[in-house]
Design an enzyme around this catalytic site. Structure first.
Site, short mmCIF file in Angstrom:
data_model
loop_
_atom_site.label_atom_id
_atom_site.label_comp_id
_atom_site.label_asym_id
_atom_site.label_seq_id
_atom_site.Cartn_x
_atom_site.Cartn_y
_atom_site.Cartn_z
N CYS A 157 1.43 1.62 7.77
CA CYS A 157 2.89 1.86 7.83
C CYS A 157 3.75 1.68 6.35
CB CYS A 157 3.69 0.99 8.85
SG CYS A 157 3.04 1.65 10.38
N ALA A 158 2.92 1.81 5.23
CA ALA A 158 3.46 1.63 3.73
C ALA A 158 2.94 2.59 2.97
CB ALA A 158 3.23 0.37 3.58
#
Length: 406
Positions: free
Chosen positions: A364-365
């Site tokens: 999630c980056a």
């Protein structure tokens, strides 16, 4: 109190199981931590013998459940040293907490032409809500860039602020790199420019003490499930003066004072006006047990043990050929890496065959992955129940994968 990892491990039932015929080495706590028996039992006991809807009645079970819930709010306020328990809102987790701020405080305070500052290392949960807010109101999203070593280019920060900056939204600890940001100086700078500060504490609160009064942040948010508590519960801290000014985000039961079809609705006071509907009371009870468990062990004791383990892991990983590590030497909780040109999913699958659980993907980056020009990374998390032997197994596993895949 002397920290004993063996005693801690005995409290976590899942750590005694095997995966693929080998003892489980759970190195994925940054995604979600395992739960001690004390947490599991407290929630089960509540559902067996004490469950009732809170704030819904005068009968004994309801009154007792309400008292237990509010006692957890008090315990959580002590855990982060908030000035008052009424500065804490129960949320589903860090993501909901940030969205609450964006949709309540943000909608009321950010206008066209304003700007919000985030960093290039943020989790999507601390990017997307601000992108959505900026798109709604016509504001600008500004970004603190990364250095190759996984720290932020803090020298750029003063130039990002101006009289239109409304918020700095920053992670306490990177979920990929383990970088702990220098919050004190960042918060001071933001306040000098009249901006508020939101801190994503999802990767910090389990590793060392957090004092929101000392930090002087305006918002601080974290999840229970990364803190050895249940899923579906978290804490949003907001300075009392700010919280009392914020309008509700969701409407429904519990968050109202009066409802009239002809005269409209008035809200109850904060924090309860942000807790519409029946809450996750069982999760709140479990969170309370997790806070009690971690506090009894002592966060300073946990920090010392984990830092020694991290230093050992980083030194041992130097023996793995073609291993690329991402992030600074001084870090908390996580080690992100890639092995040669092999995709993280392949490396993670091999490690799983050896009974070792790591996280693989973009974590999630995606902006951070783009900076390092990789589609994915492997990430090993080190928690208070991990051991030097598990680190050795990770190192041996990676060496074996290198021999097999070249």
């Amino acid at each position: 109190m002397t920290f004993s990892v063996d005693k801690v491990r005995a409290d976590f039932p899942v750590l005694s199981r095997e995966v693929n015929g080998l003892p489980l080495a759970y190195l994925d706590s940054a995604a979600s931590a395992q739960k001690p028996s004390q947490v599991i039992d407290s929630e089960a006991e509540f559902y067996r013998h004490g469950y009732a809807a809170v704030h819904r009645g005068i009968h004994t079970l309801s009154a007792q459940a309400t008292e237990k819930m509010e006692n957890v709010r008090k315990r959580a306020s002590l855990f982060i040293n908030a000035r008052s328990a009424e500065e804490l809102v129960f949320v589903r987790g860090t993501t909901e907490g940030i969205n609450l701020v964006a949709n309540s405080w943000g909608n009321s305070n950010v206008r066209a032409g304003d700007n919000i500052i985030i960093s290039q290392m943020e989790h999507h949960a601390n990017i997307v809500p601000w992108q959505m807010l900026c798109a709604r109101v016509g504001a600008e999203l500004r970004v603190i860039p990364l250095n190759p070593d996984g720290t932020l280019q803090l020298e750029t920060l003063p130039n990002l602020f101006d009289e239109k900056t409304r918020l700095l939204a920053i992670t306490h600890v990177s979920n990929v790199l383990g970088t702990e940001n220098p919050l004190a100086e960042m918060i001071t700078l933001a306040h000098q420019h009249g901006a508020k500060v939101l801190v994503d504490g999802a990767q910090a609160v389990m590793h060392h003490p957090v004092d929101v009064q000392a930090l002087d942040c305006d918002f601080y948010v974290f999840s229970g499930h990364k803190l050895y508590g249940p899923t579906g519960i978290g804490i949003l801290y907001v300075k009392e003066a700010l919280l009392q000014e914020m309008p509700p985000w969701e409407g429904g039961g519990s968050m109202i004072a009066t409802v009239s079809l002809s005269e409209g609705t008035t809200w109850t006071k904060a924090p309860w006006r942000f807790e519409a509907g029946t809450p996750n009371t069982g999760g709140i009870i479990g969170l309370g047990a997790a806070l009690e468990y971690v506090s009894a062990l002592g966060l300073n004791n946990i920090a010392e043990y984990e830092q020694n383990l991290m230093h050992y892991a980083l030194s041992q990983l130097e023996s793995v050929p073609d291993l690329t590590l991402y992030g600074p030497r001084n870090r908390l909780g996580v080690i992100a890496f890639n092995l040669g040109k092999h995709h993280a999913y392949d490396v993670g699958s091999f490690l799983d065959n050896y009974g070792i659980a790591v996280r693989t993907g973009h974590h999630c980056a995606m902006p951070l992955m783009a900076y390092y020009n990789v589609p994915a990374m492997c990430r090993a998390s080190l928690a208070m129940y991990n051991t030097h032997e598990e680190v050795d197994r990770l190192v041996t596993g990676l060496q074996r994968i290198h021999r097999l895949l070249g």
